[in-house]
Design an enzyme around this catalytic site. Structure first.
Site, PDB file in Angstrom:
ATOM      1  N   CYS A  83       0.815  -1.220   0.000  1.00 59.47           N
ATOM      2  CA  CYS A  83       0.000   0.000   0.000  1.00 59.47           C
ATOM      3  C   CYS A  83       0.849   1.271   0.000  1.00 59.47           C
ATOM      4  CB  CYS A  83      -0.944   0.011   1.198  1.00 59.47           C
ATOM      5  SG  CYS A  83      -2.124  -1.359   1.210  1.00 59.47           S
TER       6      CYS A  83
ATOM      7  N   HIS B 267      -3.321   7.475   1.707  1.00 64.52           N
ATOM      8  CA  HIS B 267      -3.705   6.139   1.274  1.00 64.52           C
ATOM      9  C   HIS B 267      -5.104   5.864   1.778  1.00 64.52           C
ATOM     10  CE1 HIS B 267      -4.013   1.928   0.668  1.00 64.52           C
ATOM     11  NE2 HIS B 267      -3.737   1.594   1.919  1.00 64.52           N
TER      12      HIS B 267
ATOM     13  N   ASN C 102     -10.020  -0.051  -0.460  1.00 67.73           N
ATOM     14  CA  ASN C 102      -8.559   0.016  -0.386  1.00 67.73           C
ATOM     15  C   ASN C 102      -7.986  -0.582  -1.669  1.00 67.73           C
ATOM     16  OD1 ASN C 102      -5.833  -0.329   0.120  1.00 67.73           O
ATOM     17  ND2 ASN C 102      -6.109  -1.101   2.194  1.00 67.73           N
TER      18      ASN C 102
END
Length: 323
Positions: free
Chosen positions: A114, A250, A280
């Site tokens: 990520c 993020h 996500n």
């Protein structure tokens, strides 16, 4: 004069298949309310049979090139952040290079889960600052739907697929915090925490594996580490929280986003939030949010942005840039 990596264009791609929270209710002990309350996610996009990481990355890169008014012939390098490349090798970046018709320069993948796009931005910035490249496409692209355990309600409802891209260009300016371009970066990792977020497959197992996550432990690390890396990058850039126009974090979980903004002393009114629509998307989430924020009119020329991310490794980092 100072050579800076300046944003010339941004673009994104999302698969056509949209999955609302309610769709999971047929196969899991979950609900729309349960997912929303814990993550802020309402829907996400999943790759169709026609979508791969490299094809989505190519579409996002082309959109960024179109906004920049450039073609693949104008690009020197491609840096692609992904944990879900089409194949073990060659890199997804070289596949994008071929799909764009780019027969010169170089392309490679960056793998920091990520945090991948932050790492890729730092890589591209270094290429430009060192004179190795004048224009670089930086991409984040993921097909996390391919590594989900669909019986694990704590993880499979959180992730989505997509891609986003920036075109960076070398430009000379005075080198002040008021000038455009990447002002500062900060990268970190701590391999002691690998068991908090990982995929239980790979060449050692002969399987692609599934994503495994200790959500509570990741949350505990996230807010503290994200706020700290953002503060470090802002200090290096010579700016403060009061100077920031937008935080583009993020997009993992709305509670992490809110907690980090609070710890940084920045109002949620200055945070670009897309987690509700995308879930996500790992390395794709930041460029996706940048592209959406740019197209919605939130992010304007001259705005100061702070972007930060944390992912498996653990790996985390931040970038301060002026659009």
């Amino acid at each position: 004069m100072t050579l800076r990596a300046v944003v010339r264009g941004v673009g994104h791609y999302l698969p056509s298949r949209v999955v609302e929270n309610a769709e999971f209710e047929a196969t899991l002990d979950t609900s729309d309310e349960w997912i929303r309350s814990r993550s802020g996610i309402e829907r996400r996009h999943f790759a169709t049979d026609d979508d791969t990481t490299s094809s989505m990355a190519t579409a996002a890169a082309q959109a960024a090139l179109d906004e920049a008014g450039l073609s693949a012939e104008d690009i020197d390098a491609i840096v692609l952040a992904t944990s879900t490349a089409d194949l073990t090798f060659p890199s997804a970046a070289t596949m994008v290079q071929a799909k764009l018709g780019m027969t010169h320069g170089f392309a490679y993948d960056v793998q920091a889960v990520c945090a991948g796009f932050v790492y890729a931005l730092a890589n591209a910035n270094a290429l430009i600052a060192s004179g190795q490249a004048k224009r670089v496409i930086v991409i984040g692209a993921e097909t996390f739907s391919k590594i989900m355990d669909w019986t694990d309600r704590s993880t499979c409802v959180l992730f989505g697929d997509g891609a986003g891209a920036l075109v960076l260009e070398a430009q000379d300016n005075a080198g002040t915090a008021r000038d455009p371009g990447i002002l500062a970066t900060d990268l970190n990792s701590d391999g002691r925490h690998r068991d908090l977020l990982y995929v239980d497959g790979g060449v050692s197992t002969g399987t692609s594996g599934y994503l495994r996550m200790q959500g509570n432990q990741v949350f505990r690390h996230a807010v503290e580490k994200l706020a700290a890396t953002a503060e470090t990058a802002m200090e290096r850039a010579g700016v403060t929280a009061d100077d920031v126009d937008w935080v583009v974090p993020h997009q993992a979980n709305i509670r992490i986003i809110q907690g980090t903004a609070k710890k940084m002393g920045i109002s949620m009114d200055k945070v670009v939030v897309t987690v509700q629509d995308h879930g996500n998307t790992s390395a794709a989430s930041i460029p996706l949010a940048m592209s959406v924020g740019r197209k919605s009119g939130q992010i304007k020329d001259g705005d100061l942005l702070v972007t930060e991310a944390i992912g498996g490794g653990l790996a985390w980092g931040s970038v301060v840039l002026r659009w």
